[in-house]
Write an enzyme that holds these catalytic residues in place. Structure first.
Site, mmCIF file in Angstrom:
data_model
loop_
_atom_site.group_PDB
_atom_site.id
_atom_site.type_symbol
_atom_site.label_atom_id
_atom_site.label_comp_id
_atom_site.label_asym_id
_atom_site.label_seq_id
_atom_site.Cartn_x
_atom_site.Cartn_y
_atom_site.Cartn_z
ATOM 1 C CB CYS A 1 -3.455 16.692 -119.600
ATOM 2 S SG CYS A 1 -2.951 15.002 -119.422
ATOM 3 C CD GLU B 1 -4.785 13.266 -122.477
ATOM 4 O OE1 GLU B 1 -4.286 14.434 -122.610
ATOM 5 O OE2 GLU B 1 -4.149 12.447 -123.341
#
Length: 680
Positions: free
Chosen positions: A294, A255
């Protein structure tokens, strides 16, 4: 406070020392003690000590361990909140990290117990018939891998980032080794230390690496191991390309950077609710966690005609943002995680400003070097440059990007080549459908907000444990969370093939076509512990009469022509009158239910009902009740009895032994004994 490694059941207190600084005032908060660890031994300890201990338990037992661990941590949350302030997080920021992480443990535990098998492994989906006669079948199962999960976490969410990976790994039956970022590692360490002190998890289940870089850890991984990484794309790709990872095909979940977008629909005007909701969301995603998420909105995509309105509305809202000490309850945005992060943020903004111009630059207190301003940029031609879609300034900023039509809005959104999340604010469902389906292939999650959903929305930037988190392409191509899916990510899916009876004996769940054993006493007279998978009750027979159909129609009010109109029924699929399907269902219950009080407390559901063939007046039916699956349920203090859940397969046949109906019923069955999962 010392941040130390926990390896092979011991805290390692000696090593090279590095001061860990407060983001707020630069004072030393803790000392990172980086020991010379034997990473090969850590991995072997996890595989040989932690793994076997976890695999002895069922998925539900492991899920209960995570639930009990979450309860232990939530009772100590104020300790963590106090420490979290030093990372630059306000109380609200810390809530996302601390209670968000612990809440994820609760949710994943619950979803696993609801949706996965109460076995050491999971029986996935239904049986697949692979032969004409039904003597050769297939069944998928998911089993714990015989390795260790390596979790390398980012600095921005020290608690949530650790727990959202750890919980599903443990529930899957796989031990893990946690390696946090040094920045904020003192918070992750405090939570990890509490987990060890709880003594809830078996020894060897979890270990902790206090280090800047994990040495030669990746050299010692095997094919049964896995790596889950959250952080920069540059570091993630470098680790993913490690020769040992490639050589042994070790699963690597990445990720990485994500240039997430939010789109204001072309139907929205400044006087609409959706406009104000959009402004509120963009500003919030810029300032919560000081933009260090994020999932933050880096690209704000609006129609050409609304650019000025959006800029003015954002300025007005951001001007109200109080920047300062996160311990002050009036502060709405604290500093970045470190002065180093502030330097990187400035460098990234400089790069972005080559293709955009700054239209808002707020005021920080200017006293300490980790503090920064909220910044709004405007890129007039977002389709003519890649930089605004590739460079992520990891802080409180967004770039406004204008579009002229919906196709262009979709192209701008997708130009990042993969994002964790996108969102759309519109009150037109036709707009919602076109833009959502246009953006979906490039996004891991897509949120559509209007005035009806906004009040209960969890927000653009909040990955929920029930839903998948990850994204294609530039976002890393990984996937985490997703409820029970998160557990299966850590398991090996196996396609079993064999006879129904053999497969049933392997998976300990009834498989259609498997041999059954006739119960010595009525199964409804047995306690939970005594019910055996595959034992059956074959009932007496009942002949269906004309009076049955008339009476059932009168009671239910169902006078459908196929049951009552002889002439019309001749033109139906069955060419004659037939009994109600639900009468057959009710009559079957009358055949297999034991009338007197017993351990079976109630029937609370029915699944997979199929009416296979018609039943006409004069036909004779018979039922077969088969114990198919069972799971113990936690006794709560409010429960009168301890009990478990038993699923029973029911097969209804006619006088020619042809199947006319089949289904599965769910019952609560009293337990004789208490279990360690029960509340006291």
């Amino acid at each position: 406070m010392n941040v130390t490694s926990y390896a092979q059941g011991n805290w390692i207190t000696k090593g090279n020392e590095t001061d860990l600084k407060s983001a707020v005032d630069g004072a030393t908060v803790a000392t990172l003690i980086e020991a010379d660890l034997d990473y090969k031994a850590l991995c072997e300890y996890a595989r040989t000590v932690g793994g076997p201990a976890l695999r002895e338990m069922t998925i539900h037992q492991r899920a209960f361990k995570i639930k009990f661990l979450a309860k232990y941590l939530i009772e100590r949350k104020e300790e963590f909140y106090k420490l979290s302030t030093q990372t630059g997080a306000t109380r609200q920021d810390s809530w996302i990290d601390i209670e968000g992480g612990i809440g994820t443990m609760f949710t994943l535990s619950s979803k696993s117990r609801q949706e996965l098998s109460d076995l050491p492994f999971h029986v996935e989906g239904g049986v697949q018939r692979l032969s004409r006669g039904g003597t050769f079948v297939g069944q998928h199962i998911c089993v714990p891998k015989r390795g260790v999960g390596i979790h390398i976490n980012a600095f921005n969410f020290p608690v949530w980032g650790m727990l959202e990976k750890l919980a599903p790994c443990i529930i899957a039956g796989v031990p893990c080794i946690v390696k946090p970022s040094p920045i904020g590692s003192y918070l992750a360490h405090a939570v990890f230390k509490a987990m060890i002190e709880s003594d809830i998890l078996p020894e060897g289940s979890i270990q902790f690496i206090a280090a800047d870089k994990p040495g030669d850890l990746l050299d010692h991984l095997m094919s049964q191991d896995s790596v889950s990484f959250t952080g920069s794309a540059t570091t993630g790709k470098k680790l993913k390309a490690h020769p040992n990872i490639i050589d042994k095909s070790i699963p690597f979940n990445l990720e990485a950077d994500s240039l997430n977008c939010s789109i204001l629909g072309p139907d929205v005007s400044p006087d609409m609710d959706e406009f104000h909701l959009f402004i509120k969301e963009v500003a919030s995603e810029m300032t919560v966690k000081t933009g260090q998420k994020c999932t933050a909105i880096r690209r704000t995509i609006v129609h050409n005609d609304l650019v000025d309105d959006v800029i003015e509305a954002l300025k007005k809202r951001l001007d109200k943002t109080t920047i300062g000490d996160p311990a002050d309850e009036n502060t709405r945005m604290g500093p970045l995680a470190s002065s180093q992060q502030n330097e990187r943020f400035s460098e990234q903004l400089t790069e972005l400003e080559k293709y955009s111009k700054t239209v808002f630059n707020g005021n920080s207190d200017g006293k300490r070097d980790a503090f920064t301003n909220a910044r709004v940029l405007l890129c007039h031609k977002p389709l003519e440059s890649d930089t605004p879609h590739k460079v992520e300034a990891f802080g409180p900023m967004t770039t406004i990007m204008p579009y002229s039509n919906m196709d262009e809005a979709i192209d701008i959104a997708n130009k990042s080549d993969g994002s964790l999340v996108g969102s759309l604010f519109t009150n037109d469902d036709d707009v919602a459908r076109e833009i959502t389906l246009g953006c979906a292939p490039y996004h891991g999650r897509f949120m559509v907000i209007n005035r009806n959903s906004a009040k209960e929305s969890t927000g653009h930037g909040s990955p929920m444990p029930h839903m998948v988190h990850g994204g294609p392409g530039h976002a890393g191509g990984g996937e985490e969370l997703g409820g029970a899916r998160s557990v299966l990510h850590n398991m090996q899916r196996v396609a079993l093939q064999g006879s129904p009876t053999t497969i049933m004996n392997i998976v300990n769940q009834h498989i259609k076509g498997a041999e059954t054993t006739e119960a010595d006493i009525h199964p409804f007279k047995k306690h939970f512990e005594d019910v055996k998978i595959g034992e059956a009750l074959t009932t007496h027979r009942r002949t269906v009469t004309e009076a049955d159909i008339v009476n059932f129609g009168g009671i239910s009010g169902d006078h459908f022509y196929a049951h009552f109109d002889e002439i019309a029924a001749k033109d139906s699929l069955f060419e004659k009158r037939i009994a109600h399907g639900y009468f057959v269902l009710s009559a079957a219950a009358g055949l297999f239910v034991h009338p007197s009080p017993g351990p079976v407390l109630l029937n609370y559901g029915l699944e997979d009902l199929r009416f296979i063939a018609p039943v006409a007046p004069g036909d004779t039916i018979q039922a077969k009740l088969i114990a198919a699956r069972k799971t113990a349920r936690q006794k709560r203090t409010s429960d009168k009895f301890p009990y478990g859940m038993v699923w029973w397969d029911v097969e209804v046949t006619n006088q020619e032994d042809l199947l006319v109906a089949e289904y599965r019923i769910l019952t609560l069955v009293k337990r004789r004994e208490s279990l360690d999962i029960d509340e006291e």
